[in-house]
Every structure is written in structure tokens, then in C-alpha cells.
Design an enzyme around this catalytic site. Structure first.
Site, PDB file in Angstrom:
ATOM      1  N   SER A 547       0.824  -1.214   0.000  1.00  0.00           N
ATOM      2  CA  SER A 547       0.000   0.000   0.000  1.00  0.00           C
ATOM      3  C   SER A 547       0.857   1.262   0.000  1.00  0.00           C
ATOM      4  O   SER A 547       0.442   2.294  -0.522  1.00  0.00           O
ATOM      5  CB  SER A 547      -0.911   0.008   1.230  1.00  0.00           C
ATOM      6  OG  SER A 547      -0.135  -0.122   2.404  1.00  0.00           O
ATOM      7  N   GLY A 576      -1.826  -3.995   0.961  1.00  0.00           N
ATOM      8  CA  GLY A 576      -1.992  -5.227   1.752  1.00  0.00           C
ATOM      9  C   GLY A 576      -1.151  -6.399   1.288  1.00  0.00           C
ATOM     10  O   GLY A 576      -1.182  -7.460   1.898  1.00  0.00           O
ATOM     11  N   ASN A 606       3.689  -5.807   5.725  1.00  0.00           N
ATOM     12  CA  ASN A 606       2.480  -6.603   5.999  1.00  0.00           C
ATOM     13  C   ASN A 606       2.804  -8.022   6.472  1.00  0.00           C
ATOM     14  O   ASN A 606       1.991  -8.632   7.159  1.00  0.00           O
ATOM     15  CB  ASN A 606       1.580  -6.649   4.761  1.00  0.00           C
ATOM     16  CG  ASN A 606       1.046  -5.276   4.421  1.00  0.00           C
ATOM     17  OD1 ASN A 606       0.593  -4.549   5.307  1.00  0.00           O
ATOM     18  ND2 ASN A 606       1.141  -4.887   3.153  1.00  0.00           N
ATOM     19  N   ASP A 697      -1.075   7.796  10.183  1.00  0.00           N
ATOM     20  CA  ASP A 697      -1.501   6.498  10.742  1.00  0.00           C
ATOM     21  C   ASP A 697      -0.295   5.665  11.184  1.00  0.00           C
ATOM     22  O   ASP A 697      -0.420   4.483  11.439  1.00  0.00           O
ATOM     23  CB  ASP A 697      -2.362   5.722   9.741  1.00  0.00           C
ATOM     24  CG  ASP A 697      -1.575   5.292   8.505  1.00  0.00           C
ATOM     25  OD1 ASP A 697      -0.400   5.727   8.340  1.00  0.00           O
ATOM     26  OD2 ASP A 697      -2.113   4.499   7.703  1.00  0.00           O
ATOM     27  N   HIS A 700       1.589   4.818   6.785  1.00  0.00           N
ATOM     28  CA  HIS A 700       1.603   5.346   5.423  1.00  0.00           C
ATOM     29  C   HIS A 700       1.963   6.819   5.421  1.00  0.00           C
ATOM     30  O   HIS A 700       1.401   7.585   6.207  1.00  0.00           O
ATOM     31  CB  HIS A 700       0.228   5.189   4.774  1.00  0.00           C
ATOM     32  CG  HIS A 700      -0.241   3.784   4.709  1.00  0.00           C
ATOM     33  ND1 HIS A 700      -1.014   3.224   5.702  1.00  0.00           N
ATOM     34  CD2 HIS A 700      -0.040   2.820   3.788  1.00  0.00           C
ATOM     35  CE1 HIS A 700      -1.280   1.968   5.379  1.00  0.00           C
ATOM     36  NE2 HIS A 700      -0.700   1.693   4.229  1.00  0.00           N
TER      37      HIS A 700
END
Ligand code: SGN
Ligand code: CA
Length: 727
Positions: A547, A576, A606, A697, A700
Site C-alpha cells: 500500500s 496489503g 504486511n 496512521d 503510510h
């Protein structure tokens, strides 16, 4: 040297060259059980001998511990071509896998080294062959009667029996080839694959024979993994009325035969062929049906009858294979090629001839784990020998390369059998082989993997979390797992260690087994769209990742346009994705027409976030991605980025996991094709705290973050792509 002499020497060179290097003739069939080759001994050897395959054995060596890495068709074939296990070469199953023909294979390397390369017959790898000067293959599974073939010229229908036609074509190619070059010919039969259609000349062969039933024809599957009972490959239950048992019309006994498909091969026959077939088959079928109607056959008798029909048709197919092996050997003798040709007889895996009540393969039990491997090479292999060395289909490619004097590339997982063929097995030869079956709908065999040593076999079934352990010396038929027998506690422990070690050595973990995310409905369309873009070609700069990379299309759009807008860049970031998804995508079209100057790779957060994969496994996934890129795109450079820091504080477990991965992957840089760039400082303050203003977040970047990221990379990208720096 005087110019004239030099010219003369050059003119002679190809001839010398051809004589120098051995030819390689790879005679291969589909589903050929060791028990159906008399050179292997076995219960059928006197009733159904294979005298021509045995000729190779008489002049050469029979390997008695020869195994596949994954007992199905495509995976075994892809392994033979690449010298790599099927999860590495990207063909782990027959359920939609496509062979990535852009990867290195032994035919390509032999071709480069001056060999003429040819494949004729069954291929079954979904994409067109690469690395062959000549190819003429069966579409998919191919047919026994009047088969079609595909070649670069298109599709062609041939009349006759497939096994004979393949040999005709092989001999014709040997005749017409460029005789100044050494050759490798892969001559690959469909036979004796299901639905076991004999040639008309063999219809009555074994008519009066009653083949001995295997002791385990009525196996009850007790004492082993509970998954054994779920399979659908039983002689008693899963043979079909039409295609397998070759009755015509409606299934009259659905309790004993499945109804799924009529005999498509019969429909392909000409009227004359049908007539010849019917003359023999109809009376035999009628006799059986009369017995059924008269109530003469109890259920077990029907199973016995089916076993006889199955095994006879199978062995009739084998007879045609054997006759045709004889034809090719005769040709080698007649032309004098025999003395400088390495001849191998093999098959993509073994097969059950009623053992455990089964037909088909897939299981790690001996009958289907085994591959026939018989080799003859005058002056190298001692005639009439048997060899117990543990060998596997990953070994064939390096063997052929070494035989041809071609260096073996680093990524190959097998070992050259050359010393073994000479009867000089090295003292440090492998002590175990690794096996991996990923599970398929066909025949409902549960996924499992395992290791086999000289004496023991350990299997693991992930769906039920069961271990099975077999002592092959005491229980050669594999009827009772001793994993819970205290007497085997030490053996079990040792075997588990071997299993873990083999999985590490062969890169087997959730991070390294290529995987799709087809269950999420956006993923496949995005992949298809990226494949389309890749096919258009013309990219100089390709970003690969998750992502964070996909985000160049969102929050990072402005920075992307500024820095990469004029650089013919392609974004292969998928939100993802973990390493295993990237591996799958890169093997399945996203690199097809992509030939960039530079790849930028960041992946792994991930693996950390979703599963908390051990850092060595994530790093291993990244290593395989790098290997893949280097193999497929030898002219491209790779900028490998550290995985971005995540979570606000440095004490966070996931942050630390990423750091542990980074500590490993930075060592993958080679100062040349792979450059490593540590990105951490760009996003952290003096106390290693992640700035919320850059990564709201904590995972990202926002638009500011993307600008920072681009800026940090810029001088590297400019240098590696040979373009001016964007200021
Ligand atoms: C076909 C066969 C199966 C067989 C697979 C795989 N069914 O699907 O029995 O296991 O091929 O074989 S059939 O009704 O079509 O004959 S493999 O050799 O290609 O792996
Ligand atoms: Ca097969």
C-alpha cells in the site's frame, strides 16, 4: 597460425564441438509407475516386462531412490526445466498455474552453449515453450487417438496413436536436425496417463492374464492421517463408467462406477478404429454385464474386476511406450549416436497400480513419490548397476548443464548427478529429500509436505495439523504411522529437525510460497490491469511493493508526477500485499514486457503486521523477489529500500520486527546491481519517534511524506536510471 590453417581450423570447429559434448536424450512419460517397469523388479515384472526400457538399464544405471518434489504433472515438469522446486519456479499445482517462460531453464542455457534443443510430446505448462529450437507439443493433457499438436506454425491434427506419433516425430527431428551441433531432445509421452487407452494392436495383450492384486487393494486407511479417508482416487469408488472403464451408453451401475464423463477418446476414433476397438471390447463388456445381471459379483468382486481392467489397459499403454523406446534406441544404434548420447528414461512422477486401493498419484507415499530414473552413458556410467543415492527431479537440470560443460547458475536447488552417475557419490551428498504438495480439487488429496531419508519418512498435514512418521525398513508399505510411538520419540525429533532445516534450505514458508488474493474482489482486476500496462512496454522505472507504494497513486500523486512523470514509471504496488503476493504477481505477467533500467522495491511491512512473520522469513521472501528480478531482467538495477518504520515509538514490537528485517536485507546489496537505501532517518526524529505530521496512521506517508520519500531517493534514482536529477 597461418591464416589458411586458422580458417581450416575454424571450419572444423563445429564438428569437433559436436563430438566433444554429449547429446542428451530425455525419454519421458506421464504417470509411469516403477512397478510397471521390469528393470525395477516389482510384482508385474514377469507378466508385463518392458524389455526396451530394460535395455537402458542393462547398459546403464537404475536409481532406486529417485523422487519428485511434488507428485503432479506441471510442477514436476517445471522442476525438471528449472532445477528448482515448484514453489520457486512458480508452478506449484495444475490448478491454473502458468509456467513463466522468461525464467532461466536448462534448455535455454544449453541453447546458448551451442546445443540444438527440441521438445516433442506432452508439455502441460500452459504457456508456450521457450529455449527450444524446435517444439511440437500436445495441447494440455493431449489425446491418445488422432491427437492434435501445436508448434510455432499452429495447431495440426494427426491421425494415429499418440505414443507412435511422438516417436515418429522424434526420429524425424533427429534425422533433420543440424548435425554439426550436439542436441538435447525431450521426447515426452502422454502415455500411460489416464484414461489409459491402449493401441489397437495391444487390445488383446494380457487378455488371459490375471494380474496379482496388491496386498493393500482394500486398505482401510487406519493408523495414518485422517485425510487419507477423504481422497477420491479409489479403484473401488472413483473409476468412471465411460472414460475409465470404457463402457458405452448410460452408467448401468452407479453404485460401482462414477458417471462424470463418457470416453472422449472413443469419440475421436475413425470408423475403422472404432470397429477394431469394438470387436475386442464389446464382448468383454458384455461378459461382465451378464455376470452383474446374474448377481454373480459381490462388491469386492467388482473392485477386483475394475482393478484388472484398469491395470491391463494401463500396462497396454506401457507396452506401446516400451516399443517406442526400442525404436529410438535402435535409431541411436544405427546412426552411431548411441556412444555419445546420455539417455535417460523417466516419468513426471510415479503412480498407484491399486496399492492402498488407489489409482492416480499426489501422495508422498512411495509409489507416487518415486520417479523412474534410468540412465545410460557409454564410458561414463557403469553398465548394469543399481544406485541407492537419494536423487530428485531438481537434480536433472544441473546434471545436464554439467554434462554439457555449462556452469550451473546459483539459484538452482538441485545438485549435478555427474559424480553419482560415475558411481562416485560424494560423502556430503544430501541425507534427505523434501516434498511439497499444495492440494487440488482433483481427487481431494489434502495438502502435505515432508522429508524422506534413507529409512524414515515424515509427513505433515496442515489442514489437520497431523504428523505422520513411517519406518520404511519395518513398514515398507506405509501402513502405520509411528509418530506417537514412544519408541520413535527420538527419531521423530530428529526428523522434525531435518524437516525444519529442509524448509529453510529450500525457502519454504508462508512468505516465500507464491500466493494470490483472488478472494478479495479488487485484487485480480488490479493485477490484470497491471499486466496490461506491463505488456504495453516502454517502462524505465518500476516500483514494486504494497500500500505504501500503491499510495503514489493517492496521497503521493503530486510527488509522483513531479519526480517520475517524465520517467516512464510503472507502479506495481498493491495495498496489503506481502512478499508471497509480490512473488506470485511477478511470475504471472506483471513483468512480461517490462524491461526497465531500475526497479524500486519495498515490501515486508504486511508480513510483519498481519502475521508477525519471523524476520528471517520475510527477509527470505525479499531475497526470492530479488533473485527473481535478477533472473528475469538481467539488465536492470534494483534499489532495495528499507521497510519504513511503523508505530509511533521505537519500543513497538512491529517497529522492531521491521528493523530486524532491515538488518538482514541490507546485506543483499551487492554494490552493483542491487543497491540498498536506508529510509528510516527520513521519517524519524532524534528520539526515533515517528512524526505524525508525515505519517498520520504511523504506517503510510501523507503528501508531505511522499515528497520527503521522493527527495531522499532522487539522487539514487537519477544515477541508476541515467537521468538528470529533479530538483
Ligand atoms: C486429469 C485426470 C486426473 C489426473 C489429473 C492430473 N482426470 O485431470 O485423474 O490426476 O489429470 O494428471 S481425467 O479424467 O481428465 O483423466 S497430471 O499427470 O496432469 O498431473
Ligand atoms: Ca503425470
Amino acid at each position: 597460425m597461418r591464416p589458411l590453417l586458422l580458417l581450416a581450423a575454424l571450419a572444423l570447429a563445429p564438428a569437433l564441438f559436436a563430438a566433444d559434448k554429449p547429446n542428451i536424450l530425455f525419454l519421458f512419460s506421464d504417470d509411469h509407475a516403477l512397478n510397471a517397469i521390469s528393470a525395477y523388479g516389482g510384482p508385474l515384472k514377469d507378466l508385463a516386462p518392458t524389455p526396451n526400457i530394460d535395455r537402458i538399464a542393462k547398459d546403464g544405471v537404475v536409481f532406486t531412490r529417485s523422487y519428485c518434489g511434488n507428485s503432479i504433472c506441471g510442477p514436476s515438469r517445471a522442476t525438471i526445466l528449472t532445477g528448482k522446486h515448484s514453489h520457486i519456479n512458480g508452478f506449484p499445482d495444475n490448478d491454473g498455474s502458468r509456467f513463466d517462460g522468461s525464467q532461466t531453464t536448462f534448455p535455454k542455457l544449453l541453447q546458448k552453449a551451442g546445443y540444438q534443443t527440441s521438445i516433442i510430446g506432452k508439455w502441460h505448462l500452459a504457456t508456450d515453450p521457450t529455449g527450444f529450437d524446435h517444439w511440437d507439443i500436445l495441447p494440455e493433457q493431449g489425446n491418445y487417438y488422432n491427437p492434435d499438436f501445436i508448434s510455432p506454425e499452429g495447431r495440426k491434427h494427426e491421425e494415429g496413436y499418440c505414443t507412435d506419433i511422438i516417436t515418429d516425430k522424434a526420429i524425424a527431428w533427429l534425422e533433420s536436425r543440424d548435425k554439426s551441433k550436439p542436441f538435447v531432445l525431450m521426447c515426452q509421452n502422454k502415455a500411460p496417463h489416464r484414461n489409459w487407452m491402449p493401441a489397437l494392436r495391444h487390445m488383446e495383450l494380457y487378455k488371459e492374464v490375471s494380474f496379482p492384486e496388491p496386498a493393500t487393494l482394500f486398505d482401510n486407511y487406519e493408523g495414518r492421517s485422517s485425510t487419507l479417508k477423504e481422497q477420491q482416487m479409489m479403484v473401488a469408488k472413483n473409476l468412471s463408467w465411460g472414460a475409465d472403464m470404457k463402457f458405452k451408453g448410460e452408467n448401468q451401475y452407479p453404485d460401482f462406477f462414477t458417471s462424470e464423463s463418457p470416453n472422449g477418446e472413443y469419440r475421436r476414433m475413425t470408423d475403422e478404429q472404432k470397429q477394431a476397438w469394438d470387436e475386442v471390447r464389446d464382448p468383454e463388456n458384455e461378459a461382465f454385464l451378464a455376470d452383474m445381471k446374474a448377481g454373480k459379483l459381490k462388491p469386492d468382486d467388482v473392485t477386483r474386476w475394475k482393478y484388472q481392467r484398469y491395470v491391463k489397459d494401463y500396462l497396454r499403454c506401457v507396452r506401446a511406450v516400451d516399443e517406442n523406446v526400442g525404436r529410438v534406441l535402435d535409431y541411436l544404434d544405427k546412426t552411431g549416436l548411441a556412444k555419445n548420447t546420455l539417455v535417460i528414461y523417466s516419468s513426471d512422477q510415479g503412480f498407484y497400480l491399486g496399492e492402498h486401493g488407489w489409482f492416480d498419484k499426489r501422495w508422498m507415499f512411495e509409489e507416487s513419490l518415486s520417479m523412474p530414473f534410468i540412465a545410460r552413458w557409454p564410458g561414463v556410467v557403469k553398465p548394469g548397476t543399481r544406485n541407492q543415492t537419494l536423487i530428485q527431479n531438481i537434480d536433472y537440470a544441473p546434471t545436464f548443464l554439467e554434462a554439457a560443460g555449462v556452469p550451473i547458475p546459483a539459484g538452482i536447488q538441485g545438485k549435478s548427478l555427474l559424480p553419482v552417475l560415475k558411481g562416485e557419490t560424494p560423502a556430503d551428498w544430501r541425507k534427505a529429500i523434501y516434498y511439497f504438495y499444495s492440494g487440488e480439487r482433483t481427487h481431494h488429496v489434502a495438502p502435505h509436505d515432508g522429508v524422506r531419508t534413507d529409512r524414515y519418512k515424515l509427513m505433515y498435514f496442515p489442514s489437520t495439523k497431523e504428523w505422520n512418521l513411517f519406518d520404511l525398513e519395518k513398514d515398507p508399505q506405509e501402513l502405520k504411522s509411528v509418530h506417537d510411538d514412544p519408541a520413535y520419540a527420538t527419531v521423530l525429533e530428529e526428523m522434525k529437525k531435518t524437516y525444519e532445516q529442509e524448509r529453510r534450505d529450500y525457502h519454504v514458508s508462508p512468505s516465500t510460497i507464491p500466493a494470490t488474493r483472488f478472494n478479495e474482489n479488487w485484487w485480480k482486476p488490479r493485477h490484470e490491469n497491471k499486466v496490461k500496462l506491463a505488456k504495453e512496454g516502454g517502462h524505465d522505472l518500476v516500483f514494486i511493493g504494497d500500500s505504501i507504494t500503491q499510495g503514489w497513486e493517492g496521497k503521493g500523486k503530486e510527488a509522483w508526477d513531479k519526480y517520475y512523470g517524465n520517467r516512464k514509471a510503472l507502479n506495481l504496488g498493491f495495498s496489503g500485499d506481502r512478499t508471497e503476493h509480490v512473488l506470485w504477481r511477478l511470475m504471472n505477467g506483471e513483468l512480461e514486457n517490462v524491461d526497465p533500467k531500475l526497479f524500486v522495491l519495498m515490501i515486508g511491512t504486511n508480513n510483519t503486521g498481519h502475521r508477525q512473520d519471523p524476520p528471517e522469513q520475510t527477509a527470505d521472501g525479499i531475497k526470492l523477489i530479488l533473485d527473481l528480478l535478477q533472473d528475469r531482467k538481467p539488465n536492470a538495477k534494483i534499489l532495495l529500500l528499507s521497510i519504513f518504520p511503523r508505530a509511533p515509538k521505537p519500543e513497538d514490537g512491529l517497529r522492531q520486527l521491521n528493523e530486524q528485517i532491515n538488518a538482514r536485507i541490507k546485506n543483499f546489496a551487492d554494490g552493483d546491481r542491487i543497491q540498498y537505501l536506508d529510509m528510516s532517518d527520513a521519517f524519524l526524529d532524534g528520539d526515533n519517534v515517528l512524526a505524525k505530521e508525515i505519517m498520520p496512521d504511523y504506517l503510510h506517508p501523507n503528501d508531505v511524506g511522499y515528497e520527503i520519500w521522493a527527495k531522499v531517493m532522487e539522487s539514487h534514482i537519477a544515477k541508476l536510471t541515467g537521468t538528470p536529477e529533479v530538483k
